[in-house]
Structure formats: C-alpha cells, structure tokens
Design a protein around this motif. Structure first.
Motif, PDB file in Angstrom:
ATOM      1  N   GLU A 229       0.818  -1.215   0.000  1.00 46.09           N
ATOM      2  CA  GLU A 229       0.000   0.000   0.000  1.00 46.09           C
ATOM      3  C   GLU A 229       0.850   1.262   0.000  1.00 46.09           C
ATOM      4  O   GLU A 229       0.578   2.220  -0.744  1.00 46.09           O
ATOM      5  N   ARG A 230       1.907   1.333   0.825  1.00 45.85           N
ATOM      6  CA  ARG A 230       2.760   2.524   0.916  1.00 45.85           C
ATOM      7  C   ARG A 230       3.474   2.792  -0.400  1.00 45.85           C
ATOM      8  O   ARG A 230       3.506   3.937  -0.883  1.00 45.85           O
TER       9      ARG A 230
ATOM     10  N   LYS B 110       1.134   4.159  -3.026  1.00 43.75           N
ATOM     11  CA  LYS B 110       0.821   5.584  -2.822  1.00 43.75           C
ATOM     12  C   LYS B 110       1.987   6.454  -3.252  1.00 43.75           C
ATOM     13  O   LYS B 110       1.790   7.528  -3.861  1.00 43.75           O
ATOM     14  N   GLU B 111       3.230   6.021  -2.905  1.00 41.62           N
ATOM     15  CA  GLU B 111       4.395   6.811  -3.274  1.00 41.62           C
ATOM     16  C   GLU B 111       4.510   6.956  -4.781  1.00 41.62           C
ATOM     17  O   GLU B 111       4.942   7.998  -5.293  1.00 41.62           O
TER      18      GLU B 111
ATOM     19  N   ASN C  58       1.909   6.658  -6.851  1.00 39.51           N
ATOM     20  CA  ASN C  58       0.612   7.072  -7.388  1.00 39.51           C
ATOM     21  C   ASN C  58       0.098   6.056  -8.411  1.00 39.51           C
ATOM     22  O   ASN C  58      -0.290   6.392  -9.532  1.00 39.51           O
TER      23      ASN C  58
ATOM     24  N   HIS D  84      -2.474   2.542  -9.103  1.00 40.00           N
ATOM     25  CA  HIS D  84      -3.757   2.013  -8.672  1.00 40.00           C
ATOM     26  C   HIS D  84      -3.731   0.478  -8.783  1.00 40.00           C
ATOM     27  O   HIS D  84      -3.377  -0.064  -9.838  1.00 40.00           O
TER      28      HIS D  84
END
Length: 462
Positions: free
Chosen positions: A334-335, A338-339, A341, A343
């Motif tokens: 997950e991290r 996000k870093e 960007n 999906h």
C-alpha cells in the motif's frame, strides 16, 4: 570357500554316499546269494556223492580189515566225482584227492544234519591263496568209522565277487567325477549372475552410479538383480537431485558474491569519502542516503536468495480464500503504491485454492512489485483470480521478446541500470518460478513492449 564350491562338494559327497550305500546293498545281496548258492551246491554234491557211495557198498561184513579197506576204497573210486573227495579211516587216508587235511582246516564250521542223522560240518576257507568250500562227515561202514571229506574250489566265484567290488568302486569313482563336472557346470551357469551382480555392486560402491545388472532370466537371481537396479535408479536419481540442488545453490552463492561486489564497493568508497574529506551537511546526507540504498539492496538480495533456497523443502498447503491473499498483498504494498501514485485493482471472483499462504503472498507481491517498476505514474495494475489460477497484469513498458525466456533465470535483468535504481537484483521472477513449481503450477508470461505484461500462475494448461 565359495558358495559354488560348497554346493558342488556337498552334492558330490551326497552322491558318493548314496552310490556307496547302493553298491554295498547290491554287493551284500549278490554276495549272500552267491555264498548260499555255493553252500547249497556243496551240500547237495556231498549228500549226492555219499548216497551213491552208500548204495554201492555191500551189506555183508568183511572180516579181514585190509580186504574191507580195499573193498571200500574200490567202491569209493567208482563213485561219480570221487576226485573231489577224500576218504580217511582213523588216521590213515585211503584216498586223498584234495591235497590237504580237511579236518585240520575246519576251525569254526557250520553244521547240518543229513541222511541217517549224520552231522555234516562245512565251511568256506582259504588255503594257499585259493578259496574252497569244504565239508566233512564221519560215517560208520561195517562197524568202522570213516571220514568222508569234500573240497570244492570256489576261487573263480570269489574272484568274480572281488571283480564286482572293483567294478563298483570304479563306477562310483567315475560317477563322482562325472557328477562333480556336471554339477560344477550347472552350478557355475546358475550362479554366474552372482559375479555380475557383485561386479555391478562393487562398481556402484566405488562411485559408478550408472552401473546396472543386465540379466535376462526368470528366477530368484533376476529378482535380486531387478531389486538392485531399482535401488540403484532411486539412489542415482537422489544423488542427481542432490548434485543439481548443490550446483544451483553454489551458482546462487557465486552469483550473489558477484552481485555484492558493486554495492559493497560503492559503500566502501562513500565511507572512505566521509572519513577523508570535509563534507557539508548536504553532501553528507547524500552519501549516507546512497549507503542506505546500497544496504537496502544487499538486504533484499540476501532475503530473496534465502527464500528461494528454502522453497526446495516441503510447503504447507491448505485451502485459502483468494480474497484473503489479495488483501495481504495490498497491505504489503500500500505505501509503495501511494508513493508511486499507482492504482491496484483486485478481483478474486470468490475463488478458493489449495496453496501455501506465505509463499504465494511472496510470489504475488514480487509480481506486483515488478509491475510497479514497469508502470508509469498514475497507471493501473490488475490482480485477478479464477478457478484455474492467479494473474497479474500491468500496462507498463513491457519485456522484449528476446528476453522472455530468460527473465526467470536467477540474477537476469532486462535493464540493469533501472534495476539498480529500484534495488533490484534479478531474483524476483526466479523466486516466483520456484514457488510456483513447488505448488505444481506453471508460470506463463506474455508481454509486448510499450503495451504491458501479463504474468499468470496457472494450475492447468490454460
């Protein structure tokens, strides 16, 4: 002493014992029949002679002893076969055709009652290297006692018996020799495969693991040879597997050592720079950041290598809802998602599969990580499941067709410069392939440069 020698000696000994026993029984029977025939013939001949001699004698008594002896002698000589008998009156032989004193030779005679209740003494004796049936009887003639003796030369019959013994001994010896030869040949041919088995076992024990026993028989030795060949095949397969495993691990260690040279050299240069130069705070942070990246790369490299090696062992398979697996994969990444960007879309379709949860999580995480590295900012990565397998799909840079067959080899990297930037070491897909193989599944990779890559873990040929 070898087994075949023992068997031959025992067999020949048994044959000799049986042959000797048979010959002794046969000889005893023949000997008894021959002796009984000689005795009976001798007794019959004696009684026949005495009866004929008695019939020739006058019942009138002769007063003159000399005339009487002359008369008896004359009648004795007129009796048939008289030349095999002797006549003795008192201590005087009236006629002696035998050549020796029968009475003195009779040492342990047999007895038989003949005519007029007379006792006949008879015996088989050896005199001057000749064998005789002798008989003697004391009879009364005109009130006087006379000894009528009989001697029949039976040397020819005894010689035949001795010849029979010699023939039996010779026959036994020849039979024993022939039996030994025949048994030796039969035993040698029957047990010759033992030497072949021994040679194969000895060669196998000395390291020639391809040594086998080539027998075409239908007996117990063929079963032993087949059992040895089966054992040798199993051992050779195990040794080959162990050697291959050892070679693979040695290759991993060698490649790991080679791969470690670059980050270690970089770390040593950065440390040397820090020790020998005066650096500003920004320069120091830059060097420390680079050292951290190199150490992270080393840590990832060693951890993946350890996991890859451990997959050679047993895995714990249990029914796992794929929704739980995908949830664990999302939590792990997950991290990073996000870093970058990126999906992540997951679709489990309610599937449930038999697998090792931790290892399969590691495999899917590696596939998603590779997809993240190949994807641009804002792109989507799909993780899908059906009843036949799990699929990871990205829309990134793709893999050149010439590299597709090599990407699962340990330490293989399509773009090494980009791999080092991402702390990659070329073990990710190799690790995934080992985990997939441990599950009895297949790893299928489809990719087109500029379009994306799809990696499928399939439990069938689809």
């Amino acid at each position: 002493m070898k087994l075949r020698t023992k068997i031959v000696l025992i067999s020949v000994l048994v044959i000799i014992v049986m042959a000797v026993t048979s010959c002794l029984i046969l000889y005893s029977s023949i000997c008894n029949d021959t002796v009984n025939g000689i005795v009976q013939s001798g007794i019959d001949g004696y009684t026949s002679f005495c009866a004929e001699f008695s019939n020739q004698l006058s019942v009138d008594k002769l007063e003159n002893i000399l005339v009487q002896k002359s008369y008896i002698t004359d009648k004795f000589k007129r009796t048939k076969n008289w030349n095999s008998f002797s006549l003795k009156g008192g201590n005087e032989y009236l006629t002696n055709n035998i050549g020796f004193d029968v009475g003195s030779v009779l040492s342990n005679p047999n007895k038989q009652t003949i005519f007029a209740n007379q006792t006949l003494l008879y015996q088989l004796v050896r005199v001057n290297n000749q064998y005789f049936f002798i008989a003697n009887c004391t009879v009364r003639i005109n009130e006087s006692l006379y000894d009528i003796s009989y001697a029949n030369d039976i040397t020819a019959q005894i010689s035949k018996l001795r010849s029979l013994i010699t023939m039996c001994a010779t026959t036994i010896s020849l039979c024993a020799v022939l039996a030994a030869i025949v048994i030796w040949v039969v035993i040698y041919r029957a047990l010759s495969p033992i030497q072949e088995i021994k040679t194969a076992v000895s060669a196998f024990a000395k390291g020639n693991h391809s040594s086998r026993v080539a027998l075409k028989r239908k007996d117990e030795l063929q079963e032993v040879a087949s059992a040895f060949n089966d054992m040798a095949n199993t051992i050779e397969a195990n040794i080959r597997s162990i050697n291959e495993m050892s070679e693979q691990r040695q290759l991993f260690i060698q490649n790991l050592s080679h791969e470690l040279k670059t980050p270690i050299a970089s770390i040593m240069l950065d440390i040397e720079t820090i020790q020998n130069r005066k650096l500003s705070g920004q320069q120091l942070q830059l060097l420390l950041g680079n050292i951290y990246k190199q150490i992270s790369w080393i840590e990832a490299l060693s951890r993946k290598l350890m996991v890859l090696i451990m997959t050679d062992g047993l895995i714990e398979i249990r029914p796992v809802p794929i929704s739980e697996l995908f949830s664990a994969v999302r939590d792990s990444l997950e991290r990073q998602l996000k870093e970058r960007n990126l999906h992540l879309i997951t679709q489990d379709n309610g599937a449930c599969m038999l697998l090792d949860f931790d290892l399969m999580q590691s495999a899917v995480v590696n596939l998603v990580t590779n997809a993240m590295k190949a994807s641009s900012i804002g792109q989507t990565i799909e993780v899908l499941a059906d009843e036949h397998g799990i699929e990871v799909k990205d829309y990134g840079i793709g893999i050149p067709s010439q590299d597709l067959n090599s990407v699962t080899e340990p330490f293989y990297m399509v773009d090494k410069s980009r791999a080092h930037q991402n702390n990659s070491c070329g073990l990710g897909l190799s690790l995934v392939k080992s985990i997939v193989n441990a599950h009895g599944a297949q790893l299928v990779i489809r990719s087109m440069p500029g379009i994306g890559t799809t990696v499928r873990i399939s439990w069938n040929s689809k």
